[in-house]
Design a protein around this motif. Structure first.
Motif, PDB file in Angstrom:
ATOM      1  N   UNK A 134     -49.062 -29.880  -7.008  1.00  0.00           N
ATOM      2  CA  UNK A 134     -47.703 -29.419  -6.716  1.00  0.00           C
ATOM      3  C   UNK A 134     -46.695 -30.345  -7.367  1.00  0.00           C
ATOM      4  N   UNK A 135     -45.596 -29.759  -7.791  1.00  0.00           N
ATOM      5  CA  UNK A 135     -44.509 -30.494  -8.406  1.00  0.00           C
ATOM      6  C   UNK A 135     -43.212 -30.047  -7.764  1.00  0.00           C
ATOM      7  N   UNK A 136     -42.284 -30.957  -7.663  1.00  0.00           N
ATOM      8  CA  UNK A 136     -40.959 -30.569  -7.213  1.00  0.00           C
ATOM      9  C   UNK A 136     -39.985 -30.698  -8.369  1.00  0.00           C
ATOM     10  N   UNK A 137     -39.262 -29.632  -8.595  1.00  0.00           N
ATOM     11  CA  UNK A 137     -38.215 -29.618  -9.612  1.00  0.00           C
ATOM     12  C   UNK A 137     -36.889 -29.735  -8.876  1.00  0.00           C
ATOM     13  N   UNK A 138     -36.120 -30.755  -9.186  1.00  0.00           N
ATOM     14  CA  UNK A 138     -34.848 -30.960  -8.506  1.00  0.00           C
ATOM     15  C   UNK A 138     -33.729 -31.070  -9.524  1.00  0.00           C
ATOM     16  N   UNK A 139     -32.640 -30.391  -9.231  1.00  0.00           N
ATOM     17  CA  UNK A 139     -31.435 -30.491 -10.053  1.00  0.00           C
ATOM     18  C   UNK A 139     -30.253 -30.719  -9.129  1.00  0.00           C
ATOM     19  N   UNK A 140     -29.393 -31.640  -9.514  1.00  0.00           N
ATOM     20  CA  UNK A 140     -28.179 -31.910  -8.755  1.00  0.00           C
ATOM     21  C   UNK A 140     -27.001 -31.906  -9.720  1.00  0.00           C
ATOM     22  N   UNK A 141     -25.850 -31.538  -9.202  1.00  0.00           N
ATOM     23  CA  UNK A 141     -24.679 -31.473 -10.075  1.00  0.00           C
ATOM     24  C   UNK A 141     -23.408 -31.532  -9.239  1.00  0.00           C
ATOM     25  N   UNK A 142     -22.511 -32.468  -9.568  1.00  0.00           N
ATOM     26  CA  UNK A 142     -21.176 -32.378  -8.980  1.00  0.00           C
ATOM     27  C   UNK A 142     -20.421 -31.273  -9.701  1.00  0.00           C
ATOM     28  N   UNK A 143     -19.756 -30.427  -8.953  1.00  0.00           N
ATOM     29  CA  UNK A 143     -19.093 -29.285  -9.570  1.00  0.00           C
ATOM     30  C   UNK A 143     -17.802 -28.966  -8.806  1.00  0.00           C
ATOM     31  N   UNK A 144     -16.760 -28.682  -9.567  1.00  0.00           N
ATOM     32  CA  UNK A 144     -15.502 -28.269  -8.953  1.00  0.00           C
ATOM     33  C   UNK A 144     -15.583 -26.779  -8.639  1.00  0.00           C
ATOM     34  N   UNK A 145     -15.217 -26.413  -7.414  1.00  0.00           N
ATOM     35  CA  UNK A 145     -15.188 -25.011  -7.017  1.00  0.00           C
ATOM     36  C   UNK A 145     -13.808 -24.664  -6.481  1.00  0.00           C
ATOM     37  N   UNK A 146     -13.269 -23.568  -6.976  1.00  0.00           N
ATOM     38  CA  UNK A 146     -12.042 -23.007  -6.406  1.00  0.00           C
ATOM     39  C   UNK A 146     -12.443 -22.160  -5.198  1.00  0.00           C
ATOM     40  N   UNK A 147     -11.492 -21.844  -4.355  1.00  0.00           N
ATOM     41  CA  UNK A 147     -11.792 -20.964  -3.216  1.00  0.00           C
ATOM     42  C   UNK A 147     -12.355 -19.653  -3.760  1.00  0.00           C
ATOM     43  N   UNK A 148     -13.511 -19.245  -3.223  1.00  0.00           N
ATOM     44  CA  UNK A 148     -14.144 -17.995  -3.639  1.00  0.00           C
ATOM     45  C   UNK A 148     -15.156 -18.142  -4.756  1.00  0.00           C
ATOM     46  N   UNK A 149     -15.214 -19.298  -5.435  1.00  0.00           N
ATOM     47  CA  UNK A 149     -16.261 -19.507  -6.435  1.00  0.00           C
ATOM     48  C   UNK A 149     -17.620 -19.470  -5.752  1.00  0.00           C
ATOM     49  N   UNK A 150     -18.619 -18.994  -6.487  1.00  0.00           N
ATOM     50  CA  UNK A 150     -19.953 -18.804  -5.928  1.00  0.00           C
ATOM     51  C   UNK A 150     -20.963 -19.628  -6.719  1.00  0.00           C
ATOM     52  N   UNK A 151     -21.834 -20.350  -5.989  1.00  0.00           N
ATOM     53  CA  UNK A 151     -22.948 -21.058  -6.622  1.00  0.00           C
ATOM     54  C   UNK A 151     -24.250 -20.599  -5.975  1.00  0.00           C
ATOM     55  N   UNK A 152     -25.294 -20.616  -6.770  1.00  0.00           N
ATOM     56  CA  UNK A 152     -26.611 -20.238  -6.286  1.00  0.00           C
ATOM     57  C   UNK A 152     -27.653 -20.615  -7.318  1.00  0.00           C
ATOM     58  N   UNK A 153     -28.901 -20.362  -6.979  1.00  0.00           N
ATOM     59  CA  UNK A 153     -30.009 -20.583  -7.909  1.00  0.00           C
ATOM     60  C   UNK A 153     -30.401 -19.214  -8.436  1.00  0.00           C
ATOM     61  N   UNK A 154     -30.310 -19.037  -9.747  1.00  0.00           N
ATOM     62  CA  UNK A 154     -30.594 -17.733 -10.321  1.00  0.00           C
ATOM     63  C   UNK A 154     -30.916 -17.813 -11.795  1.00  0.00           C
ATOM     64  N   UNK A 155     -30.864 -16.673 -12.431  1.00  0.00           N
ATOM     65  CA  UNK A 155     -31.202 -16.594 -13.843  1.00  0.00           C
ATOM     66  C   UNK A 155     -32.650 -16.971 -14.092  1.00  0.00           C
ATOM     67  N   UNK A 156     -33.483 -16.764 -13.086  1.00  0.00           N
ATOM     68  CA  UNK A 156     -34.886 -17.175 -13.189  1.00  0.00           C
ATOM     69  C   UNK A 156     -35.619 -16.317 -14.216  1.00  0.00           C
TER      70      UNK A 156
END
Length: 178
Positions: A134-156
């Motif tokens: 087993x492997x763990x893939x981890x990604x972290x990112x500081x990101x500016x979000x305006x009200x209503x901006x959406x983040x998720x894990x996708x584009x798989x």
């Protein structure tokens, strides 16, 4: 001394409820504006936005994390797997995919996305029988979000072998509100 104070206060007119800053003394308006600024800062300081979810389900090419640990600010949607910013500001976003490398060739490739645009990649490309486990893939990112901006894990592109357990998670926290 008393006479000077009395004359000072007597020089300010009395205002009715319908008066506006345009009809009141400058000092009164500045005081009212300062009070509003202080209330805004208190509200901003008291804003706590943090979410944490785990598990794995695939929805099209997006990953959902159905098990919610916390959702302060109510921005995370466990059905879509997306976080919608309730407050504008700088967020710290983290995603971990726990994968089982069981086949000779197995690839996992997903992205943390903001408003559908990929901003950081989670990637593993196993080839050969020497890499088992087993492997763990981890990604972290500081990101500016305006009200209503959406983040998720996708584009798989490939997600075979991702574990549906606590090792697969999606988290975020508001670092600084605007």
């Amino acid at each position: 001394m008393f006479l000077v104070l009395l004359l000072t206060f007597a020089s300010y007119p009395v205002f009715s409820a319908g008066d506006t800053c345009g009809t009141k003394p400058d000092l009164y308006c500045k005081s009212a504006n300062l009070e509003q600024d202080i209330n805004n800062l208190k509200t901003k300081q008291e804003t706590r936005v943090v979410y944490s979810a785990y598990g794995f389900e695939i929805l099209g090419t997006n990953v959902t994390f159905p098990n919610v640990i916390m959702n302060n600010g109510s921005g995370y949607n466990s059905t879509t797997g997306q976080f919608k910013a309730p407050v504008a500001g700088m967020y710290y976003i983290a995603a971990t995919l726990s994968t089982a490398q069981e086949k000779e060739y197995q690839r996992v490739q997903c992205f943390i996305q903001r408003n559908g645009d990929s901003i950081v990649e989670l990637f593993s490309d196993k080839f050969g029988t020497d890499e088992v486990g087993s492997y763990q893939l981890t990604a972290t990112e500081p990101v500016y979000l305006a009200i209503g901006d959406v983040v998720g894990v996708g584009g798989c592109i490939s997600y075979e072998g991702i574990h549906n357990d606590r090792g697969t998670s999606f988290k975020g926290i508001l670092i600084q509100a605007d």
